[in-house]
Design an enzyme around this catalytic site. Structure first.
Site, PDB file in Angstrom:
ATOM      1  N   ASP A 106       0.783  -1.237   0.000  1.00  0.00           N
ATOM      2  CA  ASP A 106       0.000   0.000   0.000  1.00  0.00           C
ATOM      3  C   ASP A 106       0.816   1.290   0.000  1.00  0.00           C
ATOM      4  O   ASP A 106       0.254   2.379  -0.155  1.00  0.00           O
ATOM      5  CB  ASP A 106      -0.995   0.001   1.183  1.00  0.00           C
ATOM      6  CG  ASP A 106      -0.322  -0.191   2.535  1.00  0.00           C
ATOM      7  OD1 ASP A 106       0.807   0.311   2.728  1.00  0.00           O
ATOM      8  OD2 ASP A 106      -0.931  -0.834   3.415  1.00  0.00           O
ATOM      9  N   HIS A 121       6.738  -7.340  -1.430  1.00  0.00           N
ATOM     10  CA  HIS A 121       5.675  -7.849  -2.300  1.00  0.00           C
ATOM     11  C   HIS A 121       5.193  -6.845  -3.342  1.00  0.00           C
ATOM     12  O   HIS A 121       4.109  -6.993  -3.878  1.00  0.00           O
ATOM     13  CB  HIS A 121       4.493  -8.328  -1.427  1.00  0.00           C
ATOM     14  CG  HIS A 121       4.830  -9.541  -0.602  1.00  0.00           C
ATOM     15  ND1 HIS A 121       4.130  -9.911   0.518  1.00  0.00           N
ATOM     16  CD2 HIS A 121       5.802 -10.476  -0.750  1.00  0.00           C
ATOM     17  CE1 HIS A 121       4.670 -11.017   1.031  1.00  0.00           C
ATOM     18  NE2 HIS A 121       5.683 -11.376   0.288  1.00  0.00           N
ATOM     19  N   CYS A 129       3.814  -4.068 -17.568  1.00  0.00           N
ATOM     20  CA  CYS A 129       3.370  -4.651 -18.830  1.00  0.00           C
ATOM     21  C   CYS A 129       3.854  -6.090 -18.970  1.00  0.00           C
ATOM     22  O   CYS A 129       5.033  -6.379 -18.765  1.00  0.00           O
ATOM     23  CB  CYS A 129       3.875  -3.810 -20.007  1.00  0.00           C
ATOM     24  SG  CYS A 129       3.409  -4.536 -21.590  1.00  0.00           S
ATOM     25  N   ASN A 215       0.302  -7.595  17.793  1.00  0.00           N
ATOM     26  CA  ASN A 215      -0.816  -8.216  17.076  1.00  0.00           C
ATOM     27  C   ASN A 215      -1.910  -8.529  18.096  1.00  0.00           C
ATOM     28  O   ASN A 215      -1.625  -9.145  19.113  1.00  0.00           O
ATOM     29  CB  ASN A 215      -0.326  -9.516  16.396  1.00  0.00           C
ATOM     30  CG  ASN A 215      -1.270 -10.002  15.322  1.00  0.00           C
ATOM     31  OD1 ASN A 215      -2.488 -10.031  15.529  1.00  0.00           O
ATOM     32  ND2 ASN A 215      -0.730 -10.391  14.190  1.00  0.00           N
TER      33      ASN A 215
HETATM   34  P1  NAD Z   1      -2.470 -11.164   7.025  1.00  0.00           P
HETATM   35  O1  NAD Z   1      -3.699 -10.574   6.449  1.00  0.00           O
HETATM   36  O2  NAD Z   1      -2.173 -12.577   6.775  1.00  0.00           O
HETATM   37  O3  NAD Z   1      -2.502 -10.958   8.613  1.00  0.00           O
HETATM   38  C1  NAD Z   1      -2.897  -9.751   9.195  1.00  0.00           C
HETATM   39  C2  NAD Z   1      -2.544  -9.813  10.662  1.00  0.00           C
HETATM   40  O4  NAD Z   1      -2.782  -8.530  11.223  1.00  0.00           O
HETATM   41  C3  NAD Z   1      -3.399 -10.815  11.470  1.00  0.00           C
HETATM   42  O5  NAD Z   1      -2.535 -11.631  12.230  1.00  0.00           O
HETATM   43  C4  NAD Z   1      -4.240  -9.908  12.372  1.00  0.00           C
HETATM   44  O6  NAD Z   1      -4.470 -10.493  13.632  1.00  0.00           O
HETATM   45  C5  NAD Z   1      -3.340  -8.685  12.511  1.00  0.00           C
HETATM   46  N1  NAD Z   1      -4.037  -7.429  12.849  1.00  0.00           N
HETATM   47  C6  NAD Z   1      -5.321  -7.078  12.602  1.00  0.00           C
HETATM   48  N2  NAD Z   1      -5.558  -5.835  13.057  1.00  0.00           N
HETATM   49  C7  NAD Z   1      -4.408  -5.389  13.609  1.00  0.00           C
HETATM   50  C8  NAD Z   1      -4.031  -4.162  14.231  1.00  0.00           C
HETATM   51  N3  NAD Z   1      -4.892  -3.152  14.384  1.00  0.00           N
HETATM   52  N4  NAD Z   1      -2.745  -4.026  14.661  1.00  0.00           N
HETATM   53  C9  NAD Z   1      -1.846  -5.043  14.519  1.00  0.00           C
HETATM   54  N5  NAD Z   1      -2.159  -6.219  13.932  1.00  0.00           N
HETATM   55  C10 NAD Z   1      -3.430  -6.388  13.466  1.00  0.00           C
HETATM   56  O7  NAD Z   1      -1.310 -10.218   6.531  1.00  0.00           O
HETATM   57  P2  NAD Z   1       0.200 -10.503   6.192  1.00  0.00           P
HETATM   58  O8  NAD Z   1       0.814 -11.323   7.272  1.00  0.00           O
HETATM   59  O9  NAD Z   1       0.740  -9.183   5.852  1.00  0.00           O
HETATM   60  O10 NAD Z   1       0.256 -11.423   4.890  1.00  0.00           O
HETATM   61  C11 NAD Z   1      -0.614 -11.400   3.832  1.00  0.00           C
HETATM   62  C12 NAD Z   1      -0.178 -10.835   2.494  1.00  0.00           C
HETATM   63  O11 NAD Z   1      -1.168  -9.900   2.294  1.00  0.00           O
HETATM   64  C13 NAD Z   1       1.079 -10.033   2.352  1.00  0.00           C
HETATM   65  O12 NAD Z   1       1.857 -10.670   1.441  1.00  0.00           O
HETATM   66  C14 NAD Z   1       0.651  -8.683   1.731  1.00  0.00           C
HETATM   67  O13 NAD Z   1       1.308  -8.464   0.510  1.00  0.00           O
HETATM   68  C15 NAD Z   1      -0.798  -8.828   1.463  1.00  0.00           C
HETATM   69  N6  NAD Z   1      -1.710  -7.731   1.866  1.00  0.00           N
HETATM   70  C16 NAD Z   1      -1.289  -6.448   1.940  1.00  0.00           C
HETATM   71  C17 NAD Z   1      -2.163  -5.465   2.336  1.00  0.00           C
HETATM   72  C18 NAD Z   1      -1.651  -4.046   2.403  1.00  0.00           C
HETATM   73  O14 NAD Z   1      -0.736  -3.695   1.710  1.00  0.00           O
HETATM   74  N7  NAD Z   1      -2.213  -3.205   3.263  1.00  0.00           N
HETATM   75  C19 NAD Z   1      -3.474  -5.774   2.677  1.00  0.00           C
HETATM   76  C20 NAD Z   1      -3.885  -7.116   2.593  1.00  0.00           C
HETATM   77  C21 NAD Z   1      -2.975  -8.082   2.170  1.00  0.00           C
HETATM   78 ZN    ZN Z   2       4.072  -2.925 -23.116  1.00  0.00          ZN
END
Ligand code: NAD
Ligand code: ZN
Length: 246
Positions: A106, A121, A129, A215
């Site tokens: 993000d 990621h 492209c 977390n």
């Molecule tokens: P995940 O979705 O697997 O886990 C999210 C974790 O955040 C959970 O363990 C949850 O308990 C915890 N959580 C929820 N609210 C919280 C808070 N207020 N404070 C602290 N922790 C909190 O996410 P991940 O481990 O990052 O892995 C998933 C993949 O998802 C990554 O590879 C990423 O690229 C992608 N992703 C990114 C975004 C983003 O960029 N914002 C959003 C969704 C998924």
């Molecule tokens: Zn192109």
């Protein structure tokens, strides 16, 4: 460990470390209104990852994959960095933090002012492209899906790492370097199940670093951490910030 004891332990770790690194996941951005993948209210309760975030899904139905990304790009572009993102950026300025390794796509760490950010990621507001490799910054979700390259007409794809794809080599190398050379790692808002990223806290620990987990829910990593802070990212970081600054 009771919360107060864990907080004291975390402060003690931070005060006795000369190099602290943050490793962040979707949870740190959930307070900005960006849905996580896992955890309660996570995206995977409504969508199946293997149907959307894979190269096979994109081959099969690029329009469907892009519709999902267009929705998420809209959310990211209207989100603002949280207090937790801003505290991490300030800690870097104050030389309390060496850098941030993030799984997030993000861009909120950079928008909060963090300078050393390793993006494992990719970035959701960038497309690439599939023909000529050109990269395109998106200032709004694409109006027509799937979008095509202005230069060669091939399909554009989101410039993120999908399940089954390898991580950008430079980012991975830098993340391993930071993880194996830090004294403490703050693991914030990650379920720690997406590999190889989830290896980083284990690499840090094996090299002697202490782990602080922020977390509200327990994770697979929890039993290996030195200080588990069971609360949201902004609340935990402001509590730490207040004690460290006071
Ligand atoms: P995940 O979705 O697997 O886990 C999210 C974790 O955040 C959970 O363990 C949850 O308990 C915890 N959580 C929820 N609210 C919280 C808070 N207020 N404070 C602290 N922790 C909190 O996410 P991940 O481990 O990052 O892995 C998933 C993949 O998802 C990554 O590879 C990423 O690229 C992608 N992703 C990114 C975004 C983003 O960029 N914002 C959003 C969704 C998924
Ligand atoms: Zn192109």
């Amino acid at each position: 460990m009771a919360y107060d004891a864990a907080l004291r332990k975390a402060v003690d770790i931070l005060q006795n470390s000369s190099s602290v690194v943050a490793f962040t996941g979707a949870g740190i951005s959930s307070e900005a209104g960006i849905p996580t993948f896992r955890g309660s209210g996570g995206l995977w309760e409504r969508f199946r990852p293997e149907e959307l975030a894979t190269p096979e899904a994109f081959e099969r139905d690029p329009e469907r994959v892009w519709r999902w990304y267009a929705w998420r790009i809209g959310i990211v572009l209207s989100a603002e960095p949280t207090l937790a993102h801003r505290i991490l950026a300030r800690w870097e300025d104050e030389e309390l933090l060496a850098g941030v390794i993030t799984q997030n796509v993000d861009g909120l760490h950079q928008r909060a002012g963090s300078r050393r950010v390793v993006e494992l990621h990719g970035r959701i507001t960038r497309a690439r492209c599939t023909g000529c490799g050109r990269s395109v910054e998106l200032e709004a979700p694409p109006e027509e899906v799937p979008p095509r390259c202005g230069a060669c007409g091939s399909l554009l794809r989101p410039d993120v790492v999908w399940f089954g794809e390898s991580l950008p080599e430079d980012a991975w190398r830098e993340a391993v370097e930071l993880s194996s050379s830090c004294d403490a790692m703050l693991v914030i808002g990650t379920s720690a199940v997406v590999y190889p990223a989830a290896q980083l806290p284990l690499i840090a620990k094996a090299a002697g670093a202490k782990l602080i987990e922020v977390n509200p829910e327990e994770t697979v990593l929890s039993r290996r951490v030195d200080a588990p802070l069971r609360m949201g990212a902004s609340e935990a970081l402001s509590a730490l910030d207040e004690i460290l600054g006071g």
